[in-house]
Write a protein that holds these residues in place. Structure first.
Motif, short mmCIF file in Angstrom:
data_model
loop_
_atom_site.label_atom_id
_atom_site.label_comp_id
_atom_site.label_asym_id
_atom_site.label_seq_id
_atom_site.Cartn_x
_atom_site.Cartn_y
_atom_site.Cartn_z
N ARG A 123 33.24 42.11 36.96
CA ARG A 123 32.74 43.23 36.19
C ARG A 123 33.61 44.45 36.46
O ARG A 123 33.98 44.69 37.62
CB ARG A 123 31.30 43.58 36.57
N PRO A 124 33.90 45.25 35.43
CA PRO A 124 34.65 46.48 35.70
C PRO A 124 33.79 47.44 36.51
O PRO A 124 32.60 47.56 36.29
CB PRO A 124 34.96 47.03 34.31
N VAL A 125 34.41 48.10 37.47
CA VAL A 125 33.69 49.02 38.34
C VAL A 125 34.26 50.42 38.20
O VAL A 125 33.51 51.38 38.10
CB VAL A 125 33.74 48.55 39.81
N ALA A 126 35.57 50.57 38.19
CA ALA A 126 36.20 51.89 38.13
C ALA A 126 37.13 51.93 36.91
O ALA A 126 37.91 51.02 36.68
CB ALA A 126 37.00 52.16 39.39
N TRP A 127 37.01 53.02 36.12
CA TRP A 127 37.81 53.18 34.92
C TRP A 127 38.62 54.46 34.99
O TRP A 127 38.20 55.45 35.57
CB TRP A 127 36.91 53.28 33.69
N LEU A 128 39.77 54.42 34.35
CA LEU A 128 40.62 55.59 34.22
C LEU A 128 41.06 55.66 32.76
O LEU A 128 41.72 54.75 32.26
CB LEU A 128 41.84 55.49 35.14
N HIS A 129 40.66 56.73 32.06
CA HIS A 129 41.01 56.88 30.65
C HIS A 129 41.95 58.07 30.52
O HIS A 129 41.58 59.20 30.86
CB HIS A 129 39.73 57.12 29.83
N ILE A 130 43.16 57.80 30.04
CA ILE A 130 44.18 58.84 29.92
C ILE A 130 44.47 59.07 28.44
O ILE A 130 44.71 58.13 27.69
CB ILE A 130 45.48 58.41 30.63
N VAL A 131 44.46 60.34 28.03
CA VAL A 131 44.82 60.72 26.67
C VAL A 131 46.04 61.62 26.78
O VAL A 131 45.97 62.71 27.35
CB VAL A 131 43.68 61.46 25.95
N ALA A 132 47.17 61.11 26.29
CA ALA A 132 48.42 61.86 26.35
C ALA A 132 48.99 61.93 24.93
O ALA A 132 49.69 61.02 24.49
CB ALA A 132 49.40 61.19 27.29
N PRO A 133 48.67 62.99 24.20
CA PRO A 133 49.17 63.11 22.83
C PRO A 133 50.70 63.10 22.79
O PRO A 133 51.37 63.53 23.74
CB PRO A 133 48.63 64.46 22.37
N PRO A 134 51.29 62.60 21.70
CA PRO A 134 52.74 62.48 21.62
C PRO A 134 53.49 63.81 21.51
O PRO A 134 54.69 63.86 21.73
CB PRO A 134 52.97 61.63 20.37
N SER A 135 52.78 64.86 21.21
CA SER A 135 53.42 66.16 21.09
C SER A 135 53.68 66.76 22.47
O SER A 135 52.80 66.74 23.34
CB SER A 135 52.54 67.11 20.27
N TYR A 136 54.88 67.31 22.69
CA TYR A 136 55.23 67.86 24.00
C TYR A 136 54.32 69.02 24.39
O TYR A 136 53.94 69.16 25.54
CB TYR A 136 56.70 68.34 23.99
N GLY A 137 53.88 69.81 23.44
CA GLY A 137 53.05 70.96 23.75
C GLY A 137 51.57 70.65 23.87
O GLY A 137 50.77 71.50 24.25
N CYS A 195 36.08 53.34 47.57
CA CYS A 195 34.77 53.19 46.95
C CYS A 195 33.98 52.05 47.61
O CYS A 195 34.49 50.94 47.76
CB CYS A 195 34.92 52.90 45.46
N PRO A 196 32.73 52.29 48.00
CA PRO A 196 31.94 51.25 48.64
C PRO A 196 31.64 50.07 47.70
O PRO A 196 31.56 48.93 48.15
CB PRO A 196 30.65 51.96 49.05
N LEU A 197 31.50 50.31 46.39
CA LEU A 197 31.27 49.21 45.46
C LEU A 197 32.48 48.29 45.37
O LEU A 197 32.35 47.07 45.35
CB LEU A 197 30.93 49.74 44.07
N LEU A 198 33.67 48.87 45.31
CA LEU A 198 34.87 48.06 45.24
C LEU A 198 35.12 47.34 46.57
O LEU A 198 35.60 46.22 46.60
CB LEU A 198 36.07 48.92 44.87
N ASP A 199 34.74 47.98 47.67
CA ASP A 199 34.90 47.36 48.98
C ASP A 199 34.00 46.13 49.10
O ASP A 199 34.41 45.09 49.62
CB ASP A 199 34.58 48.37 50.09
N GLN A 200 32.77 46.20 48.59
CA GLN A 200 31.85 45.06 48.62
C GLN A 200 32.41 43.92 47.79
O GLN A 200 32.30 42.76 48.18
CB GLN A 200 30.49 45.47 48.07
N ARG A 201 33.01 44.23 46.69
CA ARG A 201 33.57 43.18 45.83
C ARG A 201 34.76 42.49 46.50
O ARG A 201 34.97 41.31 46.34
CB ARG A 201 33.97 43.76 44.48
N ARG A 202 35.58 43.27 47.21
CA ARG A 202 36.72 42.67 47.92
C ARG A 202 36.23 41.72 49.02
O ARG A 202 36.79 40.66 49.22
CB ARG A 202 37.59 43.76 48.53
N GLU A 203 35.16 42.13 49.72
CA GLU A 203 34.62 41.28 50.78
C GLU A 203 34.02 40.00 50.21
O GLU A 203 34.12 38.95 50.82
CB GLU A 203 33.55 42.04 51.56
N ALA A 204 33.40 40.07 49.05
CA ALA A 204 32.78 38.91 48.43
C ALA A 204 33.82 37.92 47.89
O ALA A 204 33.57 36.74 47.81
CB ALA A 204 31.85 39.34 47.30
#
Length: 103
Positions: A42-56, A93-102
């Protein structure tokens, strides 16, 4: 009463059990694995990046996690800092740490 079956009724199997035929004789059938099978991840941590193509244009980043973390940053400097902070959170993150142990 007719001995012929009507077209709307399935023909009984040759062994007489009355089960309808699924495939024609001589044609191999294959059972494929479910393409949407659940592997338990299951996804636990998300990163959403919005980088418009315009330099400004102003980039923005949102980092959120099932543990309750939800942070938003706008602007290049803050967005880059949040990306680094998100990576650090994934190691702590404690949730991600539990998943690694499992695993």
């Amino acid at each position: 009463m007719s001995t012929h079956s009507s077209p709307a009724e399935p023909t009984p199997a040759r062994d007489g059990n009355g089960a309808p035929k699924v495939v024609a004789e001589g044609i191999p059938s294959s059972v494929r694995p479910d393409p949407h099978a659940d592997d338990g991840r299951r996804p636990v941590a998300w990163l959403h990046i919005v980088a418009p193509p315009s330099y400004g244009a102003t980039p923005s980043v949102r980092s959120w996690c099932s543990c309750g973390r939800d942070i938003f940053a706008a602007g290049l400097t803050r967005a880059l800092a949040l990306v680094e902070d998100h990576e650090q959170h994934r190691t702590l993150c404690p949730l991600l740490d539990q998943r690694r142990e499992a695993a």
